[in-house]
Design an enzyme around this catalytic site. Sequence first.
Site, PDB file in Angstrom:
ATOM      1  N   HIS A   1       0.406  -1.479   0.578  1.00  0.00           N
ATOM      2  CA  HIS A   1       0.094   0.160   0.128  1.00  0.00           C
ATOM      3  C   HIS A   1       0.868   1.517   0.102  1.00  0.00           C
ATOM      4  O   HIS A   1       1.610   1.435   1.768  1.00  0.00           O
ATOM      5  CB  HIS A   1      -0.741  -0.084   1.564  1.00  0.00           C
ATOM      6  CG  HIS A   1      -1.511  -1.212   1.370  1.00  0.00           C
ATOM      7  ND1 HIS A   1      -3.647  -0.728   0.730  1.00  0.00           N
ATOM      8  CD2 HIS A   1      -1.758  -2.415   1.605  1.00  0.00           C
ATOM      9  CE1 HIS A   1      -3.757  -2.695   1.238  1.00  0.00           C
ATOM     10  NE2 HIS A   1      -3.124  -3.338   1.725  1.00  0.00           N
TER      11      HIS A   1
ATOM     12  N   HIS B   1     -26.371 -18.461  25.244  1.00  0.00           N
ATOM     13  CA  HIS B   1     -25.418 -17.788  26.485  1.00  0.00           C
ATOM     14  C   HIS B   1     -24.388 -19.703  26.572  1.00  0.00           C
ATOM     15  O   HIS B   1     -23.580 -19.101  27.850  1.00  0.00           O
ATOM     16  CB  HIS B   1     -25.502 -17.348  27.991  1.00  0.00           C
ATOM     17  CG  HIS B   1     -26.289 -16.485  27.666  1.00  0.00           C
ATOM     18  ND1 HIS B   1     -26.506 -15.291  26.652  1.00  0.00           N
ATOM     19  CD2 HIS B   1     -25.241 -14.758  28.381  1.00  0.00           C
ATOM     20  CE1 HIS B   1     -27.480 -14.743  27.167  1.00  0.00           C
ATOM     21  NE2 HIS B   1     -26.133 -14.310  28.124  1.00  0.00           N
TER      22      HIS B   1
ATOM     23  N   GLU C   1     -16.283  -6.021  25.120  1.00  0.00           N
ATOM     24  CA  GLU C   1     -15.169  -7.413  25.411  1.00  0.00           C
ATOM     25  C   GLU C   1     -14.189  -7.266  23.939  1.00  0.00           C
ATOM     26  O   GLU C   1     -13.382  -7.605  24.338  1.00  0.00           O
ATOM     27  CB  GLU C   1     -15.966  -8.972  25.043  1.00  0.00           C
ATOM     28  CG  GLU C   1     -16.868  -9.104  25.546  1.00  0.00           C
ATOM     29  CD  GLU C   1     -18.557  -8.952  25.361  1.00  0.00           C
ATOM     30  OE1 GLU C   1     -19.367  -9.027  26.424  1.00  0.00           O
ATOM     31  OE2 GLU C   1     -18.551  -7.877  24.914  1.00  0.00           O
TER      32      GLU C   1
ATOM     33  N   HIS D   1      -4.405   3.270  -2.980  1.00  0.00           N
ATOM     34  CA  HIS D   1      -4.349   2.777  -1.564  1.00  0.00           C
ATOM     35  C   HIS D   1      -3.505   1.252  -1.756  1.00  0.00           C
ATOM     36  O   HIS D   1      -3.390   1.174  -1.482  1.00  0.00           O
ATOM     37  CB  HIS D   1      -5.757   2.484  -1.314  1.00  0.00           C
ATOM     38  CG  HIS D   1      -6.191   2.275  -0.093  1.00  0.00           C
ATOM     39  ND1 HIS D   1      -6.162   2.981   1.529  1.00  0.00           N
ATOM     40  CD2 HIS D   1      -6.830   0.937   0.759  1.00  0.00           C
ATOM     41  CE1 HIS D   1      -5.715   1.916   1.999  1.00  0.00           C
ATOM     42  NE2 HIS D   1      -6.476   1.145   1.386  1.00  0.00           N
TER      43      HIS D   1
END
Length: 691
Positions: A37, A495, A434, A284
């Site tokens: 890049h 869960h 998290e 890019h």
Amino acid sequence: MPELDQNAREDGSPDRLAIDTIRTLAMDAVQKANSGHPGTPMALAPVAHTVWSRFLRYDPTAPDWPNRDRFVLSVGHASMLLYAVLHLAGVREIDADGQPTGKPAVSLDDIKQFRQLSSKTPGHPEYRMTTGVETTTGPLGQGCGNSVGMAVAERALGARYNRDGFDLFHHDVYVLCGDGDMMEGVSGEAASIAGHLKLSNLCWIYDSNHISIEGSTDLAFDEDVGQRFQAYGWNVLHVDDANDIEALAQALETFRATNDAPTFIIVHSVIGWGSPRAGSEKAHGEALGEDNVRATKKAYGWPEDAQFLVPDGVAERFGGAVADRGKPAREEWEALFARYRTAFPQEAAEIDELRRGKLHNGWQQAIPSFDADAKGLASRDSSGKVINAVAPHLPALLGGAADLSPSTKTDIKGADSFEAGNYGGKNLHFGVREHAMGSIANGMALSYLRPYTATFLVFADYMRAPIRLAAIMELPVVFVFTHDSIGVGEDGPTHQPIEHLATLRAIPGLDTIRPGDANEVAVAWRVALEHSQEPTALILSRQAIPTLDRSKYASADGLERGGYILADAEGGAPEVILIGTGSELPMVVEAHERLTAEGVRSRVVSLPSWYLFEKQDRAYRESVLPPGVMARVAVEQAGSMGWDRYVTSYGATITMSTFGASAPLAKLQEKYGFTVDNVMKVARDVMEQAK
């Protein structure tokens, strides 16, 4: 040396010459590799040059100086920007033991080997591979999260060790980030907590160039990022042109003077500045092509055919500017630390240990042991007892949970929270973040701390990227995961983790440990904290697990080898081997006792860490799991993936092949076969099959 034409000196500025050197080195390296890049390094060369030459407190001859400023390239795809700067700054290489090798961190030859096998200039910056790279970046947003951890560590170290007249830790963290970082949710999570903590030692420089791989960011991203960061509590500044180094310098001066918030500098750039294809996706995401490289060099006033040109005096001026500021600061710090060592010998010794990656002596003796108990403890509870027992002996230990400490049992009792105004607290509240929690912990580990995090195992999915990066970087982070199975019960399938153990075990270099009673938990924590170059995932239960009688069964110290014979057959070689982990281990033990009473020669193997077990030599592994004993049963309230290596084609698993259900645990165990009676039945079946 090829001659530069007048355009390269049109403003009479050595800065311009150095900036264009960074740009052309990036272009040439990407072109030679035909991969990489070039656009972002070209656009951000003025920014990196200004930060390094005028602000960064960094001694190129001592790149591991503890109080150095940190420079994080969160836009890791622009790695050539960092490699060019490390080369021009004259950063010197240090080895894995922190000793100087006498070599440059990045030589011109290294730059010519950009993206080649075993080079020090890989496609994205890699920690431990290249001196001067503070963290591995590549997945966008991770460098942003790491930087928050670095800023947290600076504040925590300063709170513990700074004294009147001894300001040992007072460095800053600079980050280059881009539109991709801003789109990734982890950067928002990390920015939110950084604003809450008022980390005024943190500066993100946002390259707002409105280009991503697919084209203009208008395709998917048109929010006012500055307003978002103002809402996070950051000090937001604007620089209209990335080439305006004086405006950028003024913004950085404002950052240095700010003491109540992190700083977010929005810099507007044109990707691939100076290229005929400026602003294009090609600039890019791939090499410019030889014709475009020549045309761009002509626009810079650069010799069109010159490759990897560093004009006379550029490295000397740029490296000198960095060293003239950084070396005296480092020498002053070392003199200060020498006086500190006399005044505060214990604290100085602790700092020495932190720098070596060692923990304070004697902490192992604080680890508790647990008496046999038929009722037992949830392994999350025994884990909490271990954390609280060792915390007073481990000044580097700092951690917390993603808003779940009452459930994960990871609070250090009686300790303050780590908060703005009290950076000496030992309990860090990550909030329901998290992903950022994992990346922040990695940044803390990169800055001498020993962090731990905590959440439910099912939410490991939300933080897999930083767990994987911790393993790549060989960082000793402890990731605590509780609520480890269908034992969660009534909370139901959302869960109840099923596939999570297998996916964690699949990460190279991650020690995933699922201890089977309180004493295995204690040993697991000892192992995790003794790891110096491996992260650990501790997998813990919500429900109580009986504490086994270790006078009857083998010592839990066997966990150190990953797997061990917990209870052996009587009267000869085993006819069947029962393998268990975690909360299922006592169930396996009971099945073993009943089979033994029936005259079956049964062996119980506790296998809490596949990672450690596979590190043992073949002789040991075969002593635990003899190849001649093909009748084997593995019991684990999780998916079966991976167990085939241990149960053989004649064996069987009692595992989960579906998602769970919402019900009391006893009902779930009966439904899915996690009962002593079923373990015994399956054991008899495999014994028959093995015949």
